[in-house]
Design a protein around this motif. Structure first.
Motif, PDB file in Angstrom:
ATOM      1  N   ASN A 470       0.823  -1.210   0.000  1.00 29.68           N
ATOM      2  CA  ASN A 470       0.000   0.000   0.000  1.00 29.68           C
ATOM      3  C   ASN A 470       0.854   1.255   0.000  1.00 29.68           C
ATOM      4  OD1 ASN A 470      -2.304  -1.515   0.042  1.00 29.68           O
ATOM      5  ND2 ASN A 470      -2.603  -1.383   2.255  1.00 29.68           N
ATOM      6  N   ILE A 471       1.982   1.204   0.713  1.00 26.31           N
ATOM      7  CA  ILE A 471       2.887   2.353   0.752  1.00 26.31           C
ATOM      8  C   ILE A 471       3.479   2.601  -0.631  1.00 26.31           C
ATOM      9  CG2 ILE A 471       5.098   3.164   1.679  1.00 26.31           C
ATOM     10  CD1 ILE A 471       4.352   1.971   4.330  1.00 26.31           C
ATOM     11  N   LYS A 472       3.849   1.523  -1.315  1.00 22.23           N
ATOM     12  CA  LYS A 472       4.377   1.676  -2.680  1.00 22.23           C
ATOM     13  C   LYS A 472       3.343   2.343  -3.588  1.00 22.23           C
ATOM     14  CE  LYS A 472       7.507  -2.317  -2.670  1.00 22.23           C
ATOM     15  NZ  LYS A 472       7.816  -3.607  -3.320  1.00 22.23           N
ATOM     16  N   HIS A 473       2.107   1.849  -3.517  1.00 16.15           N
ATOM     17  CA  HIS A 473       1.044   2.417  -4.351  1.00 16.15           C
ATOM     18  C   HIS A 473       0.787   3.878  -3.986  1.00 16.15           C
ATOM     19  CE1 HIS A 473       0.446  -1.353  -6.168  1.00 16.15           C
ATOM     20  NE2 HIS A 473      -0.301  -1.913  -5.229  1.00 16.15           N
ATOM     21  N   ALA A 474       0.868   4.180  -2.682  1.00 16.61           N
ATOM     22  CA  ALA A 474       0.615   5.553  -2.235  1.00 16.61           C
ATOM     23  C   ALA A 474       1.664   6.518  -2.790  1.00 16.61           C
ATOM     24  CB  ALA A 474       0.597   5.609  -0.711  1.00 16.61           C
ATOM     25  N   PHE A 475       2.937   6.123  -2.761  1.00 14.68           N
ATOM     26  CA  PHE A 475       3.985   6.984  -3.310  1.00 14.68           C
ATOM     27  C   PHE A 475       3.795   7.180  -4.819  1.00 14.68           C
ATOM     28  CE2 PHE A 475       6.642   6.225   0.535  1.00 14.68           C
ATOM     29  CZ  PHE A 475       6.970   7.549   0.780  1.00 14.68           C
ATOM     30  N   THR A 476       3.368   6.126  -5.490  1.00  9.70           N
ATOM     31  CA  THR A 476       3.121   6.241  -6.930  1.00  9.70           C
ATOM     32  C   THR A 476       1.964   7.193  -7.215  1.00  9.70           C
ATOM     33  OG1 THR A 476       3.877   3.952  -7.220  1.00  9.70           O
ATOM     34  CG2 THR A 476       2.617   4.939  -9.026  1.00  9.70           C
ATOM     35  N   ALA A 477       0.917   7.140  -6.364  1.00  7.97           N
ATOM     36  CA  ALA A 477      -0.266   7.983  -6.560  1.00  7.97           C
ATOM     37  C   ALA A 477       0.035   9.465  -6.375  1.00  7.97           C
ATOM     38  CB  ALA A 477      -1.370   7.553  -5.606  1.00  7.97           C
ATOM     39  N   LEU A 478       1.133   9.797  -5.695  1.00  9.31           N
ATOM     40  CA  LEU A 478       1.481  11.206  -5.481  1.00  9.31           C
ATOM     41  C   LEU A 478       1.823  11.927  -6.782  1.00  9.31           C
ATOM     42  CD1 LEU A 478       3.700  11.019  -2.265  1.00  9.31           C
ATOM     43  CD2 LEU A 478       1.514  12.184  -2.481  1.00  9.31           C
ATOM     44  N   ASN A 479       2.086  11.155  -7.835  1.00  6.31           N
ATOM     45  CA  ASN A 479       2.434  11.783  -9.120  1.00  6.31           C
ATOM     46  C   ASN A 479       1.242  12.499  -9.744  1.00  6.31           C
ATOM     47  OD1 ASN A 479       5.095  10.805  -8.984  1.00  6.31           O
ATOM     48  ND2 ASN A 479       4.470   8.825  -9.835  1.00  6.31           N
ATOM     49  N   ASN A 480       0.026  12.095  -9.342  1.00  8.73           N
ATOM     50  CA  ASN A 480      -1.169  12.729  -9.894  1.00  8.73           C
ATOM     51  C   ASN A 480      -1.804  13.593  -8.813  1.00  8.73           C
ATOM     52  OD1 ASN A 480      -3.376  13.457 -11.375  1.00  8.73           O
ATOM     53  ND2 ASN A 480      -4.123  11.378 -11.734  1.00  8.73           N
ATOM     54  N   THR A 481      -1.312  14.820  -8.651  1.00  6.95           N
ATOM     55  CA  THR A 481      -1.753  15.693  -7.558  1.00  6.95           C
ATOM     56  C   THR A 481      -3.137  16.291  -7.787  1.00  6.95           C
ATOM     57  OG1 THR A 481      -0.625  17.576  -8.581  1.00  6.95           O
ATOM     58  CG2 THR A 481       0.622  16.298  -6.966  1.00  6.95           C
ATOM     59  N   SER A 482      -3.697  16.110  -8.972  1.00  3.24           N
ATOM     60  CA  SER A 482      -5.036  16.655  -9.224  1.00  3.24           C
ATOM     61  C   SER A 482      -6.134  15.751  -8.670  1.00  3.24           C
ATOM     62  CB  SER A 482      -5.250  16.846 -10.731  1.00  3.24           C
ATOM     63  OG  SER A 482      -5.157  15.603 -11.415  1.00  3.24           O
ATOM     64  N   GLU A 483      -5.769  14.525  -8.270  1.00  2.00           N
ATOM     65  CA  GLU A 483      -6.744  13.587  -7.727  1.00  2.00           C
ATOM     66  C   GLU A 483      -6.935  13.825  -6.221  1.00  2.00           C
ATOM     67  OE1 GLU A 483      -8.529  11.319  -9.407  1.00  2.00           O
ATOM     68  OE2 GLU A 483      -7.651  12.047 -11.278  1.00  2.00           O
ATOM     69  N   ASP A 484      -8.002  13.236  -5.675  1.00  2.00           N
ATOM     70  CA  ASP A 484      -8.231  13.288  -4.237  1.00  2.00           C
ATOM     71  C   ASP A 484      -7.202  12.377  -3.565  1.00  2.00           C
ATOM     72  OD1 ASP A 484      -9.095  13.228  -1.654  1.00  2.00           O
ATOM     73  OD2 ASP A 484     -11.075  12.368  -2.078  1.00  2.00           O
ATOM     74  N   LEU A 485      -6.346  12.953  -2.722  1.00  2.00           N
ATOM     75  CA  LEU A 485      -5.235  12.216  -2.115  1.00  2.00           C
ATOM     76  C   LEU A 485      -5.488  11.867  -0.642  1.00  2.00           C
ATOM     77  CD1 LEU A 485      -2.204  14.185  -3.611  1.00  2.00           C
ATOM     78  CD2 LEU A 485      -3.222  12.060  -4.425  1.00  2.00           C
ATOM     79  N   HIS A 486      -6.738  11.899  -0.200  1.00  2.00           N
ATOM     80  CA  HIS A 486      -7.012  11.652   1.214  1.00  2.00           C
ATOM     81  C   HIS A 486      -6.495  10.286   1.670  1.00  2.00           C
ATOM     82  CE1 HIS A 486      -8.929  11.560   5.086  1.00  2.00           C
ATOM     83  NE2 HIS A 486      -9.710  10.542   4.742  1.00  2.00           N
ATOM     84  N   GLU A 487      -6.803   9.215   0.913  1.00  2.00           N
ATOM     85  CA  GLU A 487      -6.365   7.874   1.296  1.00  2.00           C
ATOM     86  C   GLU A 487      -4.855   7.749   1.210  1.00  2.00           C
ATOM     87  OE1 GLU A 487      -8.105   5.489   2.661  1.00  2.00           O
ATOM     88  OE2 GLU A 487      -9.880   6.778   2.613  1.00  2.00           O
ATOM     89  N   VAL A 488      -4.255   8.435   0.257  1.00  2.00           N
ATOM     90  CA  VAL A 488      -2.789   8.432   0.127  1.00  2.00           C
ATOM     91  C   VAL A 488      -2.146   9.050   1.365  1.00  2.00           C
ATOM     92  CG1 VAL A 488      -0.825   9.336  -1.195  1.00  2.00           C
ATOM     93  CG2 VAL A 488      -2.866   8.497  -2.388  1.00  2.00           C
ATOM     94  N   PHE A 489      -2.662  10.214   1.775  1.00  5.85           N
ATOM     95  CA  PHE A 489      -2.130  10.883   2.967  1.00  5.85           C
ATOM     96  C   PHE A 489      -2.305  10.005   4.208  1.00  5.85           C
ATOM     97  CE2 PHE A 489      -3.119  15.144   0.743  1.00  5.85           C
ATOM     98  CZ  PHE A 489      -1.852  15.168   0.176  1.00  5.85           C
ATOM     99  N   LYS A 490      -3.464   9.341   4.332  1.00  2.00           N
ATOM    100  CA  LYS A 490      -3.718   8.477   5.490  1.00  2.00           C
ATOM    101  C   LYS A 490      -2.737   7.305   5.533  1.00  2.00           C
ATOM    102  CE  LYS A 490      -7.761   6.982   6.496  1.00  2.00           C
ATOM    103  NZ  LYS A 490      -9.140   6.447   6.336  1.00  2.00           N
ATOM    104  N   THR A 491      -2.339   6.803   4.363  1.00  2.00           N
ATOM    105  CA  THR A 491      -1.421   5.674   4.297  1.00  2.00           C
ATOM    106  C   THR A 491      -0.005   6.068   4.688  1.00  2.00           C
ATOM    107  OG1 THR A 491      -2.752   4.676   2.531  1.00  2.00           O
ATOM    108  CG2 THR A 491      -0.500   3.875   2.775  1.00  2.00           C
ATOM    109  N   LEU A 492       0.402   7.280   4.351  1.00  2.00           N
ATOM    110  CA  LEU A 492       1.796   7.690   4.519  1.00  2.00           C
ATOM    111  C   LEU A 492       2.052   8.543   5.750  1.00  2.00           C
ATOM    112  CD1 LEU A 492       2.588   8.623   0.797  1.00  2.00           C
ATOM    113  CD2 LEU A 492       3.075   6.476   1.981  1.00  2.00           C
ATOM    114  N   ILE A 493       0.999   9.128   6.331  1.00  2.00           N
ATOM    115  CA  ILE A 493       1.194  10.088   7.426  1.00  2.00           C
ATOM    116  C   ILE A 493       0.408   9.659   8.658  1.00  2.00           C
ATOM    117  CG2 ILE A 493       0.823  12.487   8.151  1.00  2.00           C
ATOM    118  CD1 ILE A 493       1.109  13.298   5.214  1.00  2.00           C
ATOM    119  N   LYS A 494       1.077   9.708   9.810  1.00  2.00           N
ATOM    120  CA  LYS A 494       0.393   9.463  11.083  1.00  2.00           C
ATOM    121  C   LYS A 494      -0.265  10.734  11.582  1.00  2.00           C
ATOM    122  CE  LYS A 494       3.395   5.813  12.929  1.00  2.00           C
ATOM    123  NZ  LYS A 494       4.350   5.473  14.022  1.00  2.00           N
TER     124      LYS A 494
END
Length: 512
Positions: A470-494
């Motif tokens: 999930n962390i790998k996918h989250a870092f990859t998803a950061l490349n598309n900053t126009s998308e909703d990144l809520h789940e990405v932030f939850k995965t990578l940040i406490k």
């Protein structure tokens, strides 16, 4: 006396089951004192049955699920372990005080029973006198009592609702803590005048002065600081949520609403849902009113509420941003500024939720920080970590889990090797007696099973561990900053702590 001696003689003649692999299961749904004592009760009843039937009591055979509701099987680790032991053919019997301890959901109860019986595990529920050894698989007794156990919470809920309605009809308070502005006297609600004046003030400010929840809160805290009014119960200052609760509570107009909500089971979990208004039980003039029905209606009409409501801006960092001063959530506020040409400049900025609710009485006012700037800064820092950190590096939680799993596997292998050497000492070298061999073998087997149980529970706690994938996918998803990144932030940040002057301190999930 001869009768008692004969009974005791018969009991003494029972040959005890030594080393018979059984488990005793107990469960309470809450941590209340009366429920805690119920655990002791369950164990005592099961022990009594076991000893009367010739089984040797083993305190290590008890598995408990504390504070777990019987209407859902999710998160019941002890029951999960029992089913796993049954699949491995490590147990021959499971004893319950009653079917209601097994489960209060009919489907779960029957499923657990079938899983145990399919593994040739004897199922005993003492209160119902059910024993699968004698009843067989095609019995109706278990199903009937399971249905009663499933129906019990529903019947109890109906009885409680009826009792509440009866109390309200008699003008009695139905229980719990009375609303602000009231006290209980002889089971009836009576007005507490100093608090009631504050309630009237709240409705006056909201209805007649045109103030919103936030401004009403500020007015009350200013009056409280001057000593003109009394404060809320159990708190030293007024907050927006308290004002909302008071305005939306029909009890201040002498109206009691019952059966407004109900609980349903969705995907194995309880969920509260709002009943349609046709199912509500509404009682009028059952206690003294502090405001009129007209005042309450005015404050709660859709037109008034819609006019006062502001739409909260979308916040992809919700739940992660924390005030470094008081620990409350940082929320996004929307603001506009009119230009001379009639257009408006719009921006979203962060505000401490405690300050937003209570002003200076709640917390400090942070320096203006634009939400978009914070979002971009967080993305940049994460992208930098993505460059610097090899993606195959395990996060700290995964490393800890892997170490525990490795240690347990090593211990299990060591114990198996110890068992092998023990057999050699007994059979080949004949250095120990049969009695010594049996004692030491039992100790090694017990230690091995304990380590295997710990390994099973550790591997089943997937929801508590971060998946490196999930962390790998989250870092990859950061490349598309126009998308909703809520789940990405939850995965990578406490957590992101925001200081009063705008400084940030970010705690990541993938770092120790």
């Amino acid at each position: 006396m001869e009768i008692f001696k004969q009974i005791q003689k018969e009991k003494d003649q029972i040959t005890p089951y030594v080393d018979y692999p059984y488990l005793v299961y107990g469960r309470v749904s809450t941590d209340k004192d009366e429920q805690v004592s119920s655990i002791e009760n369950q164990i005592d009843i099961c022990r009594d049955w076991l000893e009367k039937n010739g089984f040797e009591w083993n305190p290590d055979s008890v598995l408990l699920d504390n504070g777990i509701s019987g209407t859902t099987i999710l998160a019941r680790k002890a029951m999960t372990l029992i089913l796993e032991k049954a699949r491995k053919r490590e147990i021959k019997m499971v004893v319950f005080k009653s079917i209601s301890r097994l489960a209060r959901d009919l489907k779960d109860s029957l499923e657990i029973k079938e899983l145990l019986l399919s593994a040739n595990v004897r199922v005993v529920t003492i209160e119902e006198q059910y024993d699968s050894l004698y009843e067989g698989k095609n019995d109706y007794k278990f199903e009937m009592f399971s249905m009663f156990a499933a129906q019990y919470p529903k019947s109890l809920s109906v009885s409680i609702s009826a009792a509440h309605a009866s109390k309200v009809r008699r003008g009695e308070f139905r229980g719990g803590r009375p609303p602000y502005g009231y006290r209980i006297k002889d089971k009836h609600l009576v007005i507490q005048e100093d608090e009631a004046e504050v309630v009237r003030m709240i409705f006056d400010l909201y209805n007649n002065k045109g103030l919103g929840f936030k401004k009403v809160t500020h007015e009350l805290n200013n009056s409280l600081a001057k000593g003109d009014i009394v404060g809320p119960e159990r708190k030293d200052k007024w907050q927006v949520t308290t004002i909302q609760t008071i305005i939306q509570n029909p009890m201040y107009a002498g109206v009691v609403v019952l059966n407004k909500y109900t609980h349903v089971k969705v995907d194995g979990r309880k969920k509260q849902i709002r009943n349609p208004m046709e199912k509500w039980n509404i009682f009028y003039d059952q206690h003294p009113r502090i405001i009129s029905e007209e005042e309450w209606e005015k404050a709660n009409t859709k037109s008034i509420i819609a006019a006062k409501r502001r739409i909260t801006p979308w916040n992809e960092l919700r739940g992660l941003l924390k005030c470094d001063v008081c620990g409350s959530n940082m929320v996004v506020n929307a603001s506009w500024k009119a230009k001379k040409d009639g257009t408006k400049t719009h921006w979203d900025y962060l505000k401490c939720s405690s300050y937003r609710r209570g002003g200076e009485y709640g917390c400090v006012n942070h320096a203006p920080i634009k939400y978009e700037e914070i979002r971009q800064l967080v993305i940049s820092k994460l992208q930098q970590h993505g460059h610097d950190m090899p993606l195959n590096l395990k996060n700290n939680m995964m490393q800890k889990k892997e170490k525990l799993e490795k240690d347990l596997k090593t211990r299990i292998e060591m114990l198996k090797g110890k068992s092998k050497r023990l057999i050699e000492l007994y059979l080949e070298d004949q250095l120990i007696s049969k009695a010594e061999f049996q004692v030491k073998r039992s100790e090694i087997e017990a230690d091995t099973k304990k380590a295997e149980d710990e390994l099973f529970l550790l591997s089943s706690e997937k929801e508590e561990q971060l998946d490196i994938q999930n962390i790998k996918h989250a870092f990859t998803a950061l490349n598309n900053t126009s998308e909703d990144l809520h789940e990405v932030f939850k995965t990578l940040i406490k957590e992101i702590r925001v200081g009063q002057t705008g400084e940030l301190e970010i705690e990541y999930t993938f770092q120790p």
